[in-house]
Design a protein around this motif. Structure first.
Motif, mmCIF file in Angstrom:
data_model
loop_
_atom_site.group_PDB
_atom_site.id
_atom_site.type_symbol
_atom_site.label_atom_id
_atom_site.label_comp_id
_atom_site.label_asym_id
_atom_site.label_seq_id
_atom_site.Cartn_x
_atom_site.Cartn_y
_atom_site.Cartn_z
ATOM 1 N N ILE A 55 0.855 -1.181 0.000
ATOM 2 C CA ILE A 55 0.000 0.000 0.000
ATOM 3 C C ILE A 55 0.895 1.237 0.000
ATOM 4 C CG2 ILE A 55 -1.923 1.184 1.150
ATOM 5 C CD1 ILE A 55 -2.610 -1.694 0.489
ATOM 6 N N PRO A 57 0.451 5.054 0.718
ATOM 7 C CA PRO A 57 -0.369 6.195 1.131
ATOM 8 C C PRO A 57 0.353 7.532 1.001
ATOM 9 C CG PRO A 57 0.517 5.134 3.063
ATOM 10 C CD PRO A 57 1.121 4.443 1.870
ATOM 11 N N GLU A 58 -0.229 8.571 1.598
ATOM 12 C CA GLU A 58 0.239 9.931 1.316
ATOM 13 C C GLU A 58 1.290 10.448 2.291
ATOM 14 O OE1 GLU A 58 -2.195 9.322 3.302
ATOM 15 O OE2 GLU A 58 -1.919 10.827 4.838
ATOM 16 N N SER A 59 1.593 9.714 3.348
ATOM 17 C CA SER A 59 2.560 10.215 4.331
ATOM 18 C C SER A 59 2.933 9.100 5.289
ATOM 19 C CB SER A 59 1.953 11.362 5.151
ATOM 20 O OG SER A 59 0.936 10.848 6.010
ATOM 21 N N TYR A 61 2.696 9.385 8.374
ATOM 22 C CA TYR A 61 1.635 9.392 9.398
ATOM 23 C C TYR A 61 0.575 8.343 9.057
ATOM 24 C CZ TYR A 61 -2.167 11.451 12.212
ATOM 25 O OH TYR A 61 -3.195 11.663 13.094
ATOM 26 N N SER A 62 0.194 8.287 7.780
ATOM 27 C CA SER A 62 -0.768 7.274 7.355
ATOM 28 C C SER A 62 -0.138 5.889 7.285
ATOM 29 C CB SER A 62 -1.377 7.631 5.992
ATOM 30 O OG SER A 62 -2.491 8.480 6.169
ATOM 31 N N SER A 65 -0.422 4.492 10.586
ATOM 32 C CA SER A 65 -1.834 4.346 10.963
ATOM 33 C C SER A 65 -2.463 3.136 10.278
ATOM 34 C CB SER A 65 -2.600 5.616 10.585
ATOM 35 O OG SER A 65 -2.036 6.741 11.225
ATOM 36 N N ILE A 66 -2.164 2.953 8.995
ATOM 37 C CA ILE A 66 -2.682 1.782 8.277
ATOM 38 C C ILE A 66 -2.097 0.514 8.894
ATOM 39 C CG2 ILE A 66 -2.715 0.574 6.059
ATOM 40 C CD1 ILE A 66 -2.653 3.396 4.728
ATOM 41 N N GLY A 69 -3.947 -0.355 11.965
ATOM 42 C CA GLY A 69 -5.231 -0.992 11.673
ATOM 43 C C GLY A 69 -5.062 -2.451 11.297
ATOM 44 N N PHE A 88 7.575 12.449 11.553
ATOM 45 C CA PHE A 88 6.208 12.739 11.115
ATOM 46 C C PHE A 88 5.241 11.663 11.601
ATOM 47 C CE2 PHE A 88 3.283 13.630 7.262
ATOM 48 C CZ PHE A 88 2.516 14.473 8.026
ATOM 49 N N GLU A 91 3.183 10.260 16.256
ATOM 50 C CA GLU A 91 1.944 10.047 17.024
ATOM 51 C C GLU A 91 1.441 8.598 16.889
ATOM 52 O OE1 GLU A 91 -1.485 12.314 15.918
ATOM 53 O OE2 GLU A 91 -2.297 12.291 17.942
ATOM 54 N N PRO A 92 1.205 8.104 15.663
ATOM 55 C CA PRO A 92 0.816 6.685 15.581
ATOM 56 C C PRO A 92 1.945 5.724 15.962
ATOM 57 C CG PRO A 92 1.015 7.631 13.379
ATOM 58 C CD PRO A 92 1.121 8.767 14.347
ATOM 59 N N LEU B 72 -6.354 8.123 16.531
ATOM 60 C CA LEU B 72 -5.859 9.447 16.902
ATOM 61 C C LEU B 72 -6.738 10.496 16.229
ATOM 62 C CD1 LEU B 72 -2.170 8.452 16.287
ATOM 63 C CD2 LEU B 72 -3.256 8.742 18.523
ATOM 64 N N ASN B 75 -5.981 10.382 12.218
ATOM 65 C CA ASN B 75 -5.638 9.219 11.390
ATOM 66 C C ASN B 75 -6.770 8.217 11.203
ATOM 67 O OD1 ASN B 75 -5.734 7.740 13.785
ATOM 68 N ND2 ASN B 75 -3.741 6.800 13.511
ATOM 69 N N SER B 78 -7.029 6.434 7.726
ATOM 70 C CA SER B 78 -5.934 5.494 7.473
ATOM 71 C C SER B 78 -6.063 4.262 8.355
ATOM 72 C CB SER B 78 -4.582 6.166 7.748
ATOM 73 O OG SER B 78 -4.386 7.236 6.889
ATOM 74 N N LEU B 79 -6.319 4.485 9.616
ATOM 75 C CA LEU B 79 -6.398 3.348 10.544
ATOM 76 C C LEU B 79 -7.515 2.397 10.142
ATOM 77 C CD1 LEU B 79 -5.210 2.728 13.705
ATOM 78 C CD2 LEU B 79 -7.656 2.879 14.064
ATOM 79 N N GLY B 82 -6.721 0.392 7.145
ATOM 80 C CA GLY B 82 -5.893 -0.773 7.477
ATOM 81 C C GLY B 82 -6.728 -1.918 8.008
ATOM 82 N N VAL B 83 -7.701 -1.594 8.851
ATOM 83 C CA VAL B 83 -8.597 -2.632 9.385
ATOM 84 C C VAL B 83 -9.384 -3.260 8.241
ATOM 85 C CG1 VAL B 83 -10.585 -3.064 10.876
ATOM 86 C CG2 VAL B 83 -8.779 -1.511 11.648
ATOM 87 N N GLN B 111 -6.021 15.189 5.322
ATOM 88 C CA GLN B 111 -4.986 14.570 4.481
ATOM 89 C C GLN B 111 -5.210 13.063 4.380
ATOM 90 O OE1 GLN B 111 -0.909 15.690 5.403
ATOM 91 N NE2 GLN B 111 -0.316 13.553 5.361
ATOM 92 N N ARG B 119 -7.170 6.364 -2.841
ATOM 93 C CA ARG B 119 -6.780 4.953 -2.988
ATOM 94 C C ARG B 119 -7.998 4.045 -3.151
ATOM 95 N NH1 ARG B 119 -3.850 6.163 1.634
ATOM 96 N NH2 ARG B 119 -5.146 4.766 2.862
#
Lengths: 397, 302
Positions: A55, A57-59, A61-62, A65-66, A69, A88, A91-92, B72, B75, B78-79, B82-83, B111, B119
């Motif tokens: 995958i 993503p755009e940053s 941070y994502s 985060s992904i 998940g 960057f 946080e996650p 958060l 996010n 995005s999170l 992912g799930v 963002q 996506r």
């Protein structure tokens, strides 16, 4: 012959390790000097060499985060980053370790901005040494590959359940090629079983993850995390020993030592600079000086007791860092070493040397100067107050 | 199943007791949405009112009968992507849903939301828009209307309130080709239920559902007036109801009706504490903005 040999960059080694670990999901975002790790993995997925998904993503941070998940769903996941990307995703990133999701992340270490730099330095991961992750630092391309495979075993161990980053000096290791042994898939499968990680979010067994948490419960979570960090010390050693049984290579577990047995004066180093440092130790030994070296392979959890045992009876210790501790005006690993000495109640003179920031070179001659200064500390039985800066001009006089 | 049957017969999957403010329509919207979504749903609720009132739970107790996680602030998309990616391999029928406030959506989360839409992540993203950071004390957000008095955009001798203009994220996501975008309002339940139902049927991309959610506490109106204000938002065209479904804009029936004889925006803002300093010129400016936006929407839907 099960293993094949090839000349690969550190980033290629990281990608191949991920392939061999049969990672379910790679989420990647480009950043120098890591970018080619995720490029290789994207290509491996596109070419069918790897069964997982990729995958983009755009940053960062994502990215994290992904991964969180998918990690909560029990998948084996991976990414790689460097410097600003790590900052960057902070946080996650912090919530990944504290949610106890056992992933592995490769870090091609990079100096932190400001001013702008894309080059090597360990400031990025050293600055987040207390964000709950396990920190392994590699010395060679082979160790990058092998440590990622070990990393999943460590992270997914039921007593640990903490994400691992495998850190390696940007450019020095990420971009330079070296001959490495490529493990065979069957060997890796035998070493590393499929992940047995709980699916946290399940519609057939609903529960809450990361809800609002009162302080008493928060204390329990943190206490458990610290307990697991302690267990990780032995799990890391076991993983390295088991790896040696299967593949014939070992990295000392927590601390790698070189010509240490009878050494009076000891250098402590981390990362790829240990190559130059070992050469400098060899030179000193050839002059009859009793100098040895300890390479910190694992910075978190910090093997303080093990380090204290190795340093007992030495006459002086010098630590060479590729990062700075702003508040202590020294290197960062230096403070860790002082902590281990204090815990072991050892009164050994010490010095802190800092070099290699922002891609600056640490040459063998730099380390030779440090060895001389450590010798002076031993002779006078006195620590050096000021941090030694390993600049190019220090070699001119 | 008819809207009435859905609401009457389906299980309420949200905890019976929550600490939302009196008259909070966001809680009502969550309960309504989950009657359509059903139990095979994983919910993500980032920090905000709905997290604060206990939907993700407290301590070891959960506020939902479905799995729930608190991402958060920025996010969630995005999170939950992912799930969903992982769940797609186990059970593709499971809905992975975000229920986020406007701050977590149009400010810090924009963002990640935009990238998830790009996506084609098959998540259902609800934004309950109460036009500010109401959980933390009524600070200005990206959907706070121009001129509104908020705790970080206060009216005073040297300020006319919020300098920004309400950010239109539904249109933004529609024009970047999210699979399905809709605006919803708790005053128009049948339309609300139909749109959630449609979102559950979309399997080829991101669904974004933006809910108007008047905040009695933050807007300075009485708790029993929240649905009244929600209705006024639709009938004044301040908040037009529309759908964007795979390339096609459609104005929804309540707004088509309202468009024939719209109420003046002054009726929507009347009685709201956050607008009480507005001059007639400033109210006219708001009215002009609403008319301009409505005309644009009509062009898109024509």
């Amino acid at each position: 012959m099960l293993e094949t040999r090839d000349a690969l960059t550190g980033n290629e080694c990281a990608a191949h390790a991920v392939r061999l670990c049969k990672v379910d999901r790679v989420v990647g975002y480009p950043i120098t000097p890591q970018s080619s790790v995720v490029e290789y993995l994207a290509a491996m997925v596109a070419n069918g060499e790897m069964s997982g998904e990729f995958i983009s993503p755009e940053s960062e941070y994502s990215v994290m985060s992904i991964l969180k998940g998918a990690g909560m769903m029990g998948e084996r996941v991976f990414t790689a980053t460097s410097g600003q990307g790590l900052a960057f995703m902070y946080e996650p990133y912090f919530s990944m370790s504290t949610a106890r999701i056992p992933m592995v992340m490769a870090i091609a270490n990079r100096e932190m901005i400001s001013p702008v730099t894309v080059w090597s330095g360990l400031q990025d991961t050293h600055s987040v040494r207390d964000a709950g992750w396990i920190h392994l630092y590699a010395e060679s391309n082979q160790e990058i590959l092998d440590s990622i495979i070990q990393g999943y075993m460590i992270a997914e161990h039921p007593d640990v359940m903490i994400p691992v980053h495998v850190c390696y000096d940007g450019f020095y290791l990420s971009h330079q090629s070296a001959v490495v042994s490529m493990p065979d898939q069957e060997q890796v499968d035998a070493f590393l079983p499929a992940p047995n990680v709980r699916q946290m979010l399940d519609v057939n067994a609903p529960c809450m993850v990361d809800g609002n948490t009162p302080g008493d419960l928060m204390m329990e979570y943190r206490e458990d995390h610290l307990w697991s960090m302690k267990q990780a010390l032995s799990v890391i050693e076991q993983a390295d020993a088991k790896f040696a049984e299967v593949f014939g290579r070992s990295y000392g577990g927590l601390l790698d030592t070189y010509r240490l047995e009878d050494a009076d004066e000891v250098l402590v180093v981390i990362g790829a600079l240990s190559g130059a440092a070992k050469d400098a130790v060899d030179d000193a030994r050839s002059q009859g000086r009793k100098v040895g070296l300890i390479r910190v392979r694992c910075l978190r959890p910090f093997p303080s007791i093990q380090l204290g045992e190795l340093l007992a009876g030495r006459k002086a210790v010098g630590v060479v860092d590729k990062s700075v501790n702003f508040g202590w005006s020294s290197g960062i690993v230096y403070q860790e070493v002082l902590g281990a000495l204090g815990k072991a109640r050892l009164n050994v003179p010490t010095l802190s040397a800092v070099g290699g920031l922002g891609g600056a070179d640490i040459r063998k001659d730099h380390v030779a100067r440090v060895i001389d200064l450590v010798h002076e500390c031993a002779q006078h039985d006195k620590s050096l107050e000021d941090t030694v800066w390993l600049r190019p001009d220090m070699l001119q006089d | 199943m008819s809207t009435m049957d859905t609401l009457m017969n389906n299980e309420d999957l949200v905890s019976p007791g929550l600490s939302a403010c009196q008259g909070c329509p966001a809680e009502l919207s969550l309960r309504t949405a989950f009657k359509v979504l059903g139990p095979k749903t994983v919910l993500g609720v980032p920090p905000g009112c709905i997290a604060g009132v206990g939907v993700p739970g407290w301590g070891l107790k959960t506020g939902m009968k479905t799995p729930v996680v608190m991402p958060l602030l920025g996010n969630s998309a995005s999170l939950m992507a992912g799930v969903k990616q992982a769940y797609a391999k186990i059970d593709p029928e499971v809905h992975c849903v975000v229920f986020a406030g406007d701050g977590a959506t149009v400010d810090s989360g924009l963002q990640t939301l935009s990238a998830a839409a790009e996506r084609g992540e098959n998540i259902i993203y609800f934004c309950y828009d109460n036009e500010g950071y109401m959980n933390t004390g009524f600070q200005k957000s990206g959907t706070t209307p121009h001129g509104a008095h908020m705790s970080t955009s206060p009216f005073g001798p040297y300020s006319r309130g919020n300098v920004g203009f309400k950010k239109d994220v539904p249109l933004m996501l529609a024009t970047q080709d999210a699979a399905y975008v809709a605006t919803l309002c708790p005053s128009h339940v049948q339309d609300f239920v139909n749109k959630v139902q449609r979102a559950t049927e979309v399997k080829d991309g991101l669904c974004y559902l933006h809910i108007m959610s008047p905040c009695p506490t933050g807007w300075g109106v009485k708790p029993d007036q929240s649905i009244q204000y929600a209705r006024a938002a639709v009938e004044s065209l301040y908040f037009p109801l529309f759908e964007y479904d795979h390339g096609t804009f459609t104005i929804s029936r309540p707004s088509l009706r309202a468009g024939k004889k719209p109420r003046p925006v002054s009726e929507f803002i009347a009685g709201q504490r956050r607008f009480r300093h507005l001059t007639e010129e400033e109210i006219q400016q708001l009215q002009d903005d609403v008319t301009r936006k409505w005309n644009l929407l009509n062009k898109l839907a024509s």
